[in-house]
Write an enzyme that holds these catalytic residues in place. Structure first.
Site, mmCIF file in Angstrom:
data_model
loop_
_atom_site.group_PDB
_atom_site.id
_atom_site.type_symbol
_atom_site.label_atom_id
_atom_site.label_comp_id
_atom_site.label_asym_id
_atom_site.label_seq_id
_atom_site.Cartn_x
_atom_site.Cartn_y
_atom_site.Cartn_z
ATOM 1 N N PRO A 2 0.754 -1.233 0.000
ATOM 2 C CA PRO A 2 0.000 0.000 0.000
ATOM 3 C C PRO A 2 0.787 1.287 0.000
ATOM 4 C CG PRO A 2 0.234 -0.799 2.220
ATOM 5 C CD PRO A 2 1.199 -1.505 1.347
ATOM 6 N N GLU A 3 0.866 1.963 -1.099
ATOM 7 C CA GLU A 3 1.178 3.383 -1.079
ATOM 8 C C GLU A 3 -0.085 4.074 -1.577
ATOM 9 O OE1 GLU A 3 5.076 4.422 -2.694
ATOM 10 O OE2 GLU A 3 5.680 2.335 -2.513
ATOM 11 N N HIS A 94 -4.948 -15.455 8.165
ATOM 12 C CA HIS A 94 -4.599 -14.028 8.242
ATOM 13 C C HIS A 94 -5.755 -13.107 7.881
ATOM 14 C CE1 HIS A 94 -0.535 -15.204 9.060
ATOM 15 N NE2 HIS A 94 -0.422 -15.832 7.904
ATOM 16 N N ARG A 113 1.457 -9.777 7.907
ATOM 17 C CA ARG A 113 2.478 -9.199 8.794
ATOM 18 C C ARG A 113 1.885 -8.367 9.923
ATOM 19 N NH1 ARG A 113 7.280 -6.784 5.170
ATOM 20 N NH2 ARG A 113 8.320 -6.733 7.185
ATOM 21 N N ARG A 156 15.316 21.096 5.811
ATOM 22 C CA ARG A 156 15.537 19.662 6.038
ATOM 23 C C ARG A 156 16.954 19.275 5.635
ATOM 24 N NH1 ARG A 156 10.790 16.801 6.433
ATOM 25 N NH2 ARG A 156 12.180 15.141 7.114
#
Length: 277
Positions: A2-3, A94, A113, A156
């Site tokens: 998932p992005e 799962h 996971r 940053r």
DNA sequence: ACGAGAACCTGTTTGC
DNA sequence: TGCAAACAGGTTCTCG
């Protein structure tokens, strides 16, 4: 899986099954995923009507008619699978949550996971929720432009790769789409974030918007398991220029080494050292 | 305050 | 072939 493009693909797949439908049964099959389920998880959902599905960064937002919102994150391995016409198999090892609708659809949330999570929020306080509050701008929002990104990178000192992986800089990018966007923008993943200003920032924003929009149109990327809620594969993985392509020729130049891999913050980065500066 | 690394899990692939 | 190590789409906590 998932992005942002994968979560958006899940949202688009679940919307026709959930929007306007009532959850007749909700089964929570274990006490926690990455974190514990809220105490009132089943009680808040069961018997309630889903109003609409939204997305913020990589979070799927399921708005209920009661005004509450189910916040779902798929972690690294989370997925939804929809079965209709009463053809659902028994849940597997799962399949941690089962949803059934009044129209006869069964949804499994599957997550080997267990890096995913589910939480509840009040809709009118959603932006104040601790998970949502810290998220940066949505990259596909027109307000997100070169100047907006440049301002967020100006102080940053880390690398541009790390800054883009940070959900507080810009929402929804992960390892794949950061690598792909940096390639498209011609920027080295090792470049200091604060040096991405002006035209470089504008190029990077354009690359981010383009790669995300293309991936959404492709149904996202399917690496090891299936992803669309129907079980169909996304196919943007075939369009990767660099991700997972160590040693292959750069699609955009004739450099010697081809695509290289390095490790940044413990994650693989794929890039072309000639094209990306 | 910021940034880097570890930790959280299981499954699959790679290498000796 | 077998076993161990490395690796996987993410987030969050700890430590320097």
């Amino acid at each position: 899986m998932p992005e942002l493009p994968e979560v958006e693909t899940v949202r688009l797949g679940l919307a026709p099954v959930l929007e306007g439908h009532t959850l007749t049964r909700v089964e929570q099959r274990r006490a926690d995923l990455r974190r514990p389920f809220p105490d009132d998880f089943v009680q808040a959902l069961q018997g309630q009507k889903v109003e609409r599905l939204a997305r913020r960064a990589k979070y799927l937002l399921i708005h209920l008619a009661t005004g509450r919102v189910l916040i779902v994150h798929l972690g690294m391995s989370g997925s939804f699978r929809v079965h209709t016409n009463g053809e659902a198999p028994p849940p597997g090892k799962h399949d941690h949550v089962v949803f059934e609708t009044a129209a006869g659809a069964t949804l499994f949330y599957h997550d080997p996971r267990r890096f995913g999570s589910m939480d509840l929020a009040d809709g009118d306080a959603l932006e104040d929720h601790p998970l949502i509050r810290v998220i940066g701008p949505e990259p596909l929002n027109p307000a997100f432009d070169g100047a907006a990104l440049a301002a967020r990178l100006a102080d940053r000192k880390t690398t541009i790769k790390a800054a883009l992986m940070d959900q507080g800089t810009v929402a929804g990018l992960g390892n794949i789409y950061v690598c792909e966007a940096l390639f498209r923008a011609g920027l080295s993943p090792k470049r200091k974030a604060y040096t991405v200003q002006g035209d470089r920032a504008a190029r990077l924003v354009a690359a981010i918007k383009d790669v995300l929009a293309e991936a959404i149109r492709s149904g996202g990327s399917s690496l090891r398991d299936h992803k669309q809620v129907s079980g169909e594969m996304g196919y943007f993985q075939h369009a990767f220029a660099v991700y997972g392509r160590e040693g292959e020729p750069c699609p955009d130049c004739t450099c010697d080494g081809g695509i290289r891999r390095l490790v940044q913050q413990g994650r693989s980065t794929f890039y072309c050292a000639t094209r990306q500066r």
